[in-house]
Design a protein around this motif. Structure first.
Motif, PDB file in Angstrom:
ATOM      1  N   LYS A 181      25.770  17.132  -2.629  1.00 35.65           N
ATOM      2  CA  LYS A 181      25.420  16.246  -3.727  1.00 35.65           C
ATOM      3  C   LYS A 181      24.159  15.448  -3.412  1.00 35.65           C
ATOM      4  O   LYS A 181      23.250  15.377  -4.212  1.00 35.65           O
ATOM      5  CB  LYS A 181      26.595  15.315  -4.003  1.00 35.65           C
ATOM      6  N   ASN A 182      24.135  14.845  -2.233  1.00 38.70           N
ATOM      7  CA  ASN A 182      22.973  14.007  -1.897  1.00 38.70           C
ATOM      8  C   ASN A 182      22.423  14.320  -0.511  1.00 38.70           C
ATOM      9  O   ASN A 182      21.651  13.546   0.028  1.00 38.70           O
ATOM     10  CB  ASN A 182      23.342  12.526  -2.009  1.00 38.70           C
ATOM     11  N   CYS A 216      31.154  12.981  -2.685  1.00 38.64           N
ATOM     12  CA  CYS A 216      31.515  13.748  -3.887  1.00 38.64           C
ATOM     13  C   CYS A 216      33.021  13.881  -4.061  1.00 38.64           C
ATOM     14  O   CYS A 216      33.485  14.344  -5.096  1.00 38.64           O
ATOM     15  CB  CYS A 216      30.871  15.133  -3.851  1.00 38.64           C
TER      16      CYS A 216
END
Ligand SMILES: [Zn+2]
Ligand SMILES: [Zn+2]
Length: 117
Positions: free
Chosen positions: A13-14, A69
Motif C-alpha cells: 500500500k505505501n 493495510c
C-alpha cells in the motif's frame, strides 16, 4: 516460552516496512501473533534474516494484521522475504528483489527471520 522470531514484511500500500512475530507451535508449525511498524534503519541494524523458518504458518486468532493495510496474509517470495498480499491479478511483484511471479500458497524454501530479542 515458545521459540519466537521476527520476519520483515513490506506493505504494497505505501511500501512501508513492518515486523511480524512468529511463535513456534510444534516441530513444523508456526503461528504469527503480532505485527508492528519498524523503521528501515532499525530493521537493518537488527538484521532480521539470520535464520530461516520452514513448515506451516498461520495467523493467530488475535493477529492484528498489517499495521498499514490490515491484511492478515502475505506472500513469501523466493528470496525469503514477505510482501503484503494486495493483488487481484494473481501476479505479484516482490518489493524486496523485484521479482514478478504468480501467487503461490505456502512458504516455499522458507522465510528469512531473526531472533526476537
Ligand atoms: Zn499491508
Ligand atoms: Zn523477493
Amino acid at each position: 516460552m515458545n521459540e519466537a522470531v521476527i520476519a520483515l514484511c513490506k506493505c504494497k500500500k505505501n511500501k512501508k516496512l513492518y515486523g511480524v512475530r512468529f511463535e513456534r507451535t510444534s516441530m513444523n508449525a508456526w503461528q504469527y501473533t503480532w505485527a508492528f511498524p519498524i523503521k528501515e534503519a532499525t530493521a537493518r541494524r537488527e538484521g532480521y534474516e539470520g535464520t530461516t523458518i520452514t513448515g506451516n504458518v498461520e495467523p493467530a486468532a488475535d493477529y492484528p494484521g498489517c499495521p498499514y493495510c490490515g491484511s492478515k496474509y502475505f506472500v513469501v517470495c523466493q528470496c525469503g522475504k514477505l510482501n503484503c498480499n494486495i493483488s487481484d491479478s494473481g501476479l505479484f511483484t516482490c518489493e524486496w528483489c523485484g521479482m514478478t511471479g504468480e501467487l503461490t500458497i505456502g512458504i516455499g524454501d522458507g522465510i528469512k527471520t531473526g531472533k526476537d530479542r
